[in-house]
Structures are given as structure tokens and as C-alpha cells.
Scaffold this active site. Sequence first.
Site, PDB file in Angstrom:
ATOM      1  N   GLU A  21      18.373 -18.838  42.848  1.00  0.00           N
ATOM      2  CA  GLU A  21      17.828 -19.452  41.642  1.00  0.00           C
ATOM      3  C   GLU A  21      18.655 -19.089  40.404  1.00  0.00           C
ATOM      4  OE1 GLU A  21      13.806 -18.280  41.109  1.00  0.00           O
ATOM      5  OE2 GLU A  21      14.283 -16.221  40.575  1.00  0.00           O
ATOM      6  N   CYS A  22      19.945 -18.855  40.607  1.00  0.00           N
ATOM      7  CA  CYS A  22      20.805 -18.515  39.470  1.00  0.00           C
ATOM      8  C   CYS A  22      20.880 -19.662  38.474  1.00  0.00           C
ATOM      9  CB  CYS A  22      22.195 -18.119  39.951  1.00  0.00           C
ATOM     10  SG  CYS A  22      23.034 -19.385  40.943  1.00  0.00           S
TER      11      CYS A  22
END
Length: 428
Positions: A21-22
Amino acid sequence: MQLNFNLFKKVPVVLQTETAECGLACIAMVYSYYNGDLNLFNLRNQYGSSSHGLNLQNLINISRHLGLITRPLSLELEEVRYLRLPCILHWDFNHFIVLTKVMRKHYIVHDPAFGKKKLSKAEFSNHFTGIALEIWSEVKFEKKENKNEISFYEILKHISGIKGELLKIFALSVLIEIISLLMPIGTQLVMDHVIQAKDQSLLLIICIGLFLFAFFRSIVSIFRSWVSLKMGYLINFQWTYSFFSHLLKLPLNFFERCQVGDIHSRFSSLTTIQKTLTGSIVSIIIDSVMVTCFVVMMVFYGGWLFLVVLSFSIIYLILRMIMYLTYRQISEEQIIKDAKTHSHFMETLYGIATLKSLDILQKREEQWMSLNADSINSSIRITKLDMFFSGIHSFISTTEQITILWIGASLVINNTMTLGMFVAFNAY
């Protein structure tokens, strides 16, 4: 929403809590820079998350849906300094980061996986893929009520028995401070009356009384420490049970997205949070009672010296708030890095047979050493911050004592304050 004491806008550091989920974390950072009331939890709920992460087109679509203007670019390293900051960069062909500042020889980036970094030109070049996404807003963001933030009251209100323990701590703190007020009064009696009258019997009575007060204060302090310890275990047990119960009810895809070591690390961090929270609650109660008693003491004894002490207290409070924001950011980074190190260690043990068969143990060892070094460096940063704050606090306290000594002694010399009052004031 965090309190903001900065005079200028700054890009916050948002750390990813799941493996892929960067991209969402980068959007949260840029959005928050433009005064948007948004966090990673909201983004995940609204746009979901995938074990494969987001691509550039996903980032563009989400940003535009949030009311942001985007411009994807393909550029050379020398052209990076012309980018509109903050912007999102494609990193290592499988990751996204936020570029916040370009200097002559260094780049400042916010990595969702590791936190804030200062990179040399060579380091930056080794990771940057040449793809950037400029994001900005020409209109004000619409403020929305954030229902996912948890208040201090919400954290504690469901803990059974917490109100009674807090009430005990408050009552014991009041009792301790009342006894503490009697100690300097005894000192004043000795200085202003006993010594002048040369009354040995009164001196003995006062000293015995002070000894009994000191003994009683020690007993009460020990009992307050026991109540604080009991409250800490009470919070810890109920938190860990609730967390574990909630964890077992989560869907299977959550465990597929998150690493086992990361989940375990966050579960273990509950104890650290509990200790910090318990210590903060007790400190707030003790400091509040002590400050109230101290104000009464100073108004009665010191007159306008109260303003001197109040000024130093305000300086300390401002320093405390500034340090808190930095300390919180570093602590969050340490939790993430500890989780990565722990995850790598556990996954290595689980897959040891595969690693041996593929003959990649040395590479795995080097990766673990790098992650462990990052974790240790975060711990060192926290220790340095503690040392710095302790030193500054000690300097402020010493300066305050010297100032009070100088002003108080001057008042005694000018016969505007009795010696006993001055000694009692400093004794407290």
C-alpha cells in the site's frame, strides 16, 4: 488529526501498514500537505487494497477522484530539480515514494516503508526509475468529518475498572502534594523562629513531625506506584484480549496481504503503547496536582516570583510539544522497521528448506543485516532524542533555579522577604 505547530507547511510522513500500500501512503502524504483531512485508513476503506499494490494509472485515478491535479512525467536525473514538490516517484520498479526536497548534493524523500531519508545523488540514481507523478491542488479541500480517528476518551472508556484506579491515583497525588507543602513550612518555622529563639524542644518537635510526614509520604507514594502498576496490567490485558479477538475475526485476504512478522510486531507493540499511555496518564495527574499546589505555594510565598517560574514553565511546555511531534514520527518508523526485521526473520525460518535448496542463504543474511541495521538506527535516534530533551530540560531547570536564587536573595537583602520564606520557597 495531529496538532500542527509548524509555521510552514510540511509533508507528513505516512508509513504503510500493509506490504503493498505504498501508493496509498504516498497519496495520503501529498493530500495532507495541501491541508486535506485524510489518512491512510480512510484511503484503504474508500479505495480498497490489493496484494499486488497500485500502478501509476491507479494513483492518477485516485488522485483525480480526490480533487487533485496530476501530471505523469518521464525524465532524466538532471531534470528532477524542476519537479513541482512534493511529488510521487516510481522507485526500484516496485515501489512508490514522495520527493519533498531537492538540494545541491542531496535529496529528501519520504519512503512509506522506512520513513524520512536523506539520499546522495548516487543513492537516488540507483533507485529512481525515471517516472514521476506531479500532484497539486488549485482549490481548497473540502473538510470532512473524520470518523475513524480515536480520541483519548474512546481508548479508555471501555476499560473495565479504569475510572476507580484513576480516582485513586488522583486522591493519592493530592495527599502527597499536601504533605509536600508542609515540609517547606516546617523549614520556614525553623529558620524564622526556632533559630532566633534558640528553642531546642521546639526544634525537636518540628524535626520529628517532618520525619513522620516524610515517612508517610513515602508510604503513600509506594501505594500510588502499586495502583499505577495495577492500572497498567488492567489496560494491557483488556487491550491484548480485544485485539486478538478482533484479529481472529478478520477475513482471510487480510492475512494474505500482511506478513506474519508484521502482525506479530504490531501485536507486541500494544505493550509499549500501554506503558507509554499509562505513564502519560499518571504524569498528567501528578503534574496537574503538583502545579496547582506549586501555584498556591508561590502566590503565598513568592509574590511576583510566580511570573518567573510561569515563564520557564511555558518554555518547557513549548519544547515538549515540539519534541513530541518528532518523537511520534520516529517511534512510528521504529515500529515499522522492527516489524520488517521480525517478518524477515520468521519468513527465513519458515522457508529455510527452500532457501537452502536455492542456495540464497547469503543474500537472505545480507537482507536481514540491512533491515536490522535500520531498526537499530531508529532506536538510536530515539535514544539521542531522549538524551537531547533530558539535557535541555536539565538546563532549563538549572537556569530557573539560578534565576530564582538571584531574585530571591536580592529580595532578602532588601528586607522585602524573610529568610525562612526564601528557603522554604526553594525547598519546595
